[in-house]
Design a protein around this motif. Structure first.
Motif, short mmCIF file in Angstrom:
data_model
loop_
_atom_site.label_atom_id
_atom_site.label_comp_id
_atom_site.label_asym_id
_atom_site.label_seq_id
_atom_site.Cartn_x
_atom_site.Cartn_y
_atom_site.Cartn_z
N VAL A 244 0.86 -1.19 0.00
CA VAL A 244 0.00 0.00 0.00
C VAL A 244 0.89 1.24 0.00
O VAL A 244 0.70 2.18 -0.77
N GLU A 245 1.91 1.20 0.82
CA GLU A 245 2.75 2.39 0.97
C GLU A 245 3.73 2.57 -0.20
O GLU A 245 3.86 3.66 -0.75
N ALA B 11 1.60 3.63 -3.26
CA ALA B 11 1.93 4.99 -2.80
C ALA B 11 0.77 5.69 -2.09
O ALA B 11 0.43 6.85 -2.36
N ARG B 12 0.11 4.94 -1.22
CA ARG B 12 -0.89 5.53 -0.31
C ARG B 12 -0.34 5.39 1.10
O ARG B 12 0.51 4.53 1.37
N SER B 13 -0.89 6.18 1.99
CA SER B 13 -0.41 6.07 3.37
C SER B 13 -0.87 4.74 3.96
O SER B 13 -2.02 4.33 3.75
N GLU C 67 -7.63 0.38 -2.61
CA GLU C 67 -6.18 0.38 -2.34
C GLU C 67 -5.79 -0.86 -1.54
O GLU C 67 -4.71 -1.43 -1.75
N ALA C 68 -6.71 -1.29 -0.69
CA ALA C 68 -6.44 -2.55 0.04
C ALA C 68 -6.36 -3.70 -0.96
O ALA C 68 -5.50 -4.58 -0.86
N GLN D 172 -5.43 -3.47 -4.03
CA GLN D 172 -4.15 -3.38 -4.74
C GLN D 172 -3.00 -3.91 -3.89
O GLN D 172 -2.20 -4.73 -4.36
N GLY D 173 -2.94 -3.46 -2.64
CA GLY D 173 -1.86 -3.91 -1.75
C GLY D 173 -1.89 -5.42 -1.59
O GLY D 173 -0.86 -6.10 -1.69
N LEU D 174 -3.09 -5.92 -1.39
CA LEU D 174 -3.27 -7.37 -1.21
C LEU D 174 -2.83 -8.11 -2.47
O LEU D 174 -2.09 -9.10 -2.40
N SER D 175 -3.24 -7.61 -3.62
CA SER D 175 -2.93 -8.30 -4.87
C SER D 175 -1.42 -8.34 -5.11
O SER D 175 -0.88 -9.35 -5.56
#
Ligand code: NTF
Length: 814
Positions: free
Chosen positions: A20-21, A25-27, A35-36, A38-41
């Motif tokens: 994620v970060e 590039a999200r906090s 976004e979760a 995306q981070g998870l994927s």
């Protein structure tokens, strides 16, 4: 090979947050569901890559014979849930997400579908890739990375509109761009002759070069470390592109010209009926064939230097005729570049290829105008002519001067537009040609490829299609999946589908029946919620959910379904109130896309909407009948709809559906089938018993004689009445539906809706009678799932591996 990445909940959480970060590039302190996702994927992708590397290192070390599956379409749908289940870490991820304040199901819903295909053929490829990975076969898929997948269907006032599917808008975490894996693909130009060492050879001087860049999509197997690759090609301008323009100072136009190269992989053709005569489409075919073969030959050459070993190490599967230019391309490489003599090259080529056909429609077989081919690929046209010349000579020596037959079998079709028949090319070259069900093979033998079958009966086989139980039960129906595992006492059926038959011994157990019913109810509730959100229509969970979802085609007869619904409506309207209590309430659900240029199919969609409008707003009818059209039908919609269906309809006029795979997904989910004896339904009947389904309609062998009867074949009165209602404007749009109604007139009713109508209504009545006996219904439902094992793509793939490709599993150690 130890995994480097850890799968405990803490490590997974950290991974998701890191992505994620640092990737999204999200906090890590504030991010939303998408976004979760995306981070998870990205975190899942890391794990896929790890296995994928190990698998390919292992394949390289073992150097087994590899299968290369060439297909212009792959309909993968979503990847997240399927990946985590196949990797065996779904629950761990769900926990990790929970800790972060997210819910797995909600996050998974953020994913869009990868819709790089039209329908049955394309989804079959996706199921087969899952099975190839799960069964540890050393296989690669090759296809095209279209920027625009299958159009999105928008319904406006009941009419279908098409919107582009720019699926890459929000990024695609499931692919890996391989900037260094790229090949030049050439088009146009001329062929010249050159003398080398006393021999004359042909040299193709191409006129245009486009670069093919690889995008890799790891496909994880279930319960194995193996993850195979689906390599999709995207077109990029080549550096060799028209340096002239730069030199003449026309910089802007030179850049614009370069961009044109990218159009090759821009868009998927949305018509699955015919593929004739478009240059861009031909370019797509050759682009993907040429890039794939350069890649395959490079890999072969890494470890081998003698092409005689090619057939021992390589199996090339041509999925429908679209990739069949590969035959001419392999010949070109062997003869022109490797300087093998023709007969040695032909011997090698004909031992590597095999060909699956997916249609029964002669008119759908691909033909390429000679002018088009000769202009785009001049050398390939010469090669095809040469193959044909030699074939014709051989054929004459076998059958004599039977010119009619010779011209039917020729790869070159003479006539107003001289064309290349790609199916004939494939049959002449391949040692194995297969249909996709038993009935399909019969039709190939008796009609579509009769001449070829008589010449080479040993070439023709059938491989009944199958679907993957991982996607279609475990991912899409987790409640049923757990229930099956509980009653079988094992999860092994997820890999060994024969075990499903074990449900038969519990079929009469009231506990299983109760739990089975419960699962269905929960799935129906989920579907009802979806319907309400979509259309505002509230449906009763006590009603029978009756579903027909598939591409809209005249031969699939959605129109028969709608006319049946009108008949039901009409009957209810004309009933005494006291009789209405006996009516079995139904929610009829129809979904599917029509090819953008397919006028009649679009009228069928509109008809569905106007009929729905009338019925759903008729206070007199209430919950007794509802009709819902689900827009934008795709893989993820199917995953939601199938588990929630009671009855599913497969209405093709017998002799038109090569196999059908939707029926298999419903069967696995314990839905009862109402169907004609067409395609794979005939084999489903053998597995679950005809009394476990609702069958109707003319049989395959009866259809030609019925058509012969023409106008003397009278449709029943009930049929005439409902058609008249549409014709007379009972539902409005009288003029618009005229041409649709005309197709149903006596003598014009090619798909025999009138003839089959009475038996269709009887089958529907039988379904109603059974539904009011819940115990019997559940009994049949359990037996449907129990009998579905044969229709797993695992079975199909094992057959291909043994009898077509000659490949063995190559299991990467854990
Ligand atoms: C389809 N063909 C057939 O119409 C189905 O009966 C079959 O189940 C699937 O292929 C898979 O074999 C196509 O989608 C196409 F493109 F050939 F029209």
């Amino acid at each position: 090979m130890d995994a480097f990445l850890k799968n405990d909940s803490f490590s997974l959480q950290k991974d998701i947050l890191d992505h994620v970060e640092y990737t999204v590039a999200r906090s890590r302190f504030i991010f939303d569901d998408f976004e979760a996702y995306q981070g998870l994927s990205y975190s899942v992708r890391d794990r896929l890559i790890e296995r994928w590397h190990d698998t390919h290192r292992y394949f390289k070390k073992k150097d087994p014979k590899r299968l290369y599956f060439l297909s212009l379409e792959f309909l993968m749908g979503r990847s997240l849930s399927n990946s985590v289940i196949n990797l065996g870490i779904r629950d761990q991820y769900a926990d990790a997400l929970n800790q972060l304040g997210f819910e797995f199901e909600v996050v998974a819903e953020q994913e869009g579908d990868a819709a790089l295909g039209n329908g049955g053929l394309a989804r079959l490829c996706a199921c087969q890739m899952d099975s190839l990975a799960t069964l540890d076969y050393p296989a690669w898929g090759y296809g095209l990375r279209y920027q625009y997948g299958l159009f999105r269907q928008i319904i406006l006032d009941g009419f279908q509109l098409e919107e582009p599917d720019y699926w890459l808008n929000f990024g695609n975490p499931w692919e890996i761009e391989r900037v260094h894996v790229s090949y030049p693909v050439k088009f146009y130009g001329t062929v010249e002759e050159e003398g080398i060492q006393g021999q004359t050879i042909k040299v193709w001087i191409p006129g245009e070069t486009v670069e093919a860049v690889a995008y890799d999509n790891p496909i994880p197997g279930y319960g194995t470390r193996n993850a195979i690759n689906l390599r999709l090609w995207a077109a990029k301008p080549s550096d060799q592109y028209d340096m002239e323009s730069y030199n003449t100072g026309d910089y802007i136009n030179a850049i614009m010209d370069r961009q044109k190269a990218e159009t090759i992989s821009n868009v998927l053709y949305p018509d699955d009926r015919s593929y004739q005569g478009k240059e861009l489409r031909l370019k797509q075919h050759y682009f993907f064939v040429s890039a794939s073969l350069q890649d395959i030959i490079r890999r072969f050459r890494d470890d081998h230097n003698n092409f005689d070993e090619f057939p021992e190490k390589v199996a090339l599967q041509i999925n429908d005729t679209h990739p069949s230019l590969a035959i001419a391309e392999v010949m070109r490489v062997l003869v022109d570049e490797e300087h093998l003599d023709w007969s040695r090259a032909w011997d090698i080529t004909s031992r590597v290829f095999s060909f699956t056909t997916h249609t029964v429609h002669v008119e759908a077989l691909e033909k390429i105008p000679v002018d088009l081919l000769g202009n785009l690929l001049p050398r390939h046209l010469q090669i095809i002519y040469e193959i044909n010349y030699k074939f014709m000579e051989e054929l004459k020596s076998m059958i004599g001067q039977d010119y009619d037959r010779l011209s039917r079998m020729s790869i070159v079709e003479e006539g107003a537009v001289k064309s290349i028949r790609m199916a004939n090319l494939s049959i002449v070259c391949c040692q194995i040609v297969n249909g996709v069900s038993k009935v399909h093979l019969d039709l190939l033998k008796e009609r579509v490829f009769k001449d070829f079958y008589e010449l080479w009966p040993q070439k023709f086989q059938y491989k009944t299609n199958g679907v993957t139980q991982r996607r279609w039960v475990v991912v899409s129906n987790p409640n049923l999946s757990s229930l099956i595992s509980k009653w079988l006492g094992t999860e092994s059926w997820i890999r060994n589908v024969d075990l499903l038959a074990g449900l038969r011994q519990h079929v009469s157990d009231p506990d299983l029946q109760r739990e089975w019913k419960m699962v269905k109810k929960v799935n129906k509730a989920r579907l009802a919620e979806y319907i309400e959100t979509l259309s505002g229509i509230k449906v009763s969970l006590d009603a029978m959910f009756d579903v027909q979802i598939k591409r809209i085609h005249e031969y699939k007869r959605q129109l028969l379904n709608i006319l049946g619904i009108i008949h039901r409506y009409d009957c209810i309207k004309n009933m005494e109130t006291s009789d209405r209590r006996k009516v079995v309430p139904r929610v009829c659900i129809i979904g599917g896309k029509a090819a953008p240029g397919y006028d009649i199919a679009k009228k069928i969609i509109k008809l569905c909407h106007v009929v729905a409008e009338k019925i759903n707003n008729d206070a007199d009818i209430g919950d007794l009948l509802k009709l819902v059209f689900i827009p934008d039908y795709n893989v993820s919609v199917a995953e939601l709809v199938i588990p929630g269906s009671d009855l599913s309809q497969h209405l093709s006029t017998a002799g038109h559906e090569a196999s059908g795979t939707g029926s298999m997904k419903f069967l696995m989910n314990g839905c009862l089938l109402l169907a004609t004896a067409d395609g794979a339904i005939v084999e489903i009947m053998e597995e679950v018993g005809a009394d476990n389904m609702f069958l109707f309609g003319a049989k395959v062998n009866e259809v030609p004689a019925l058509r012969e009867k023409g106008a003397s074949l009278k449709a029943p009165l009930q049929f005439l009445r409902v058609v008249r209602m549409v014709r007379d404007g009972y539902f409005g749009f009288k003029d618009y539906f005229k041409s649709l109604c005309d197709t149903l007139e006596d003598g014009k009713d090619f798909y025999l809706l009138g003839y089959d109508f009475a038996s269709y209504l009887e089958a529907q009545a039988a379904a109603d009678r059974t539904f009011v006996d819940p115990e019997k219904w559940i009994h049949m439902s359990i037996l449907s799932t129990a009998g579905s094992g044969k229709f797993s793509s695992d079975k199909t793939i094992e057959e291909y591996a043994k009898h077509t490709w000659g490949i063995e599993p190559c299991k990467c150690p854990f």
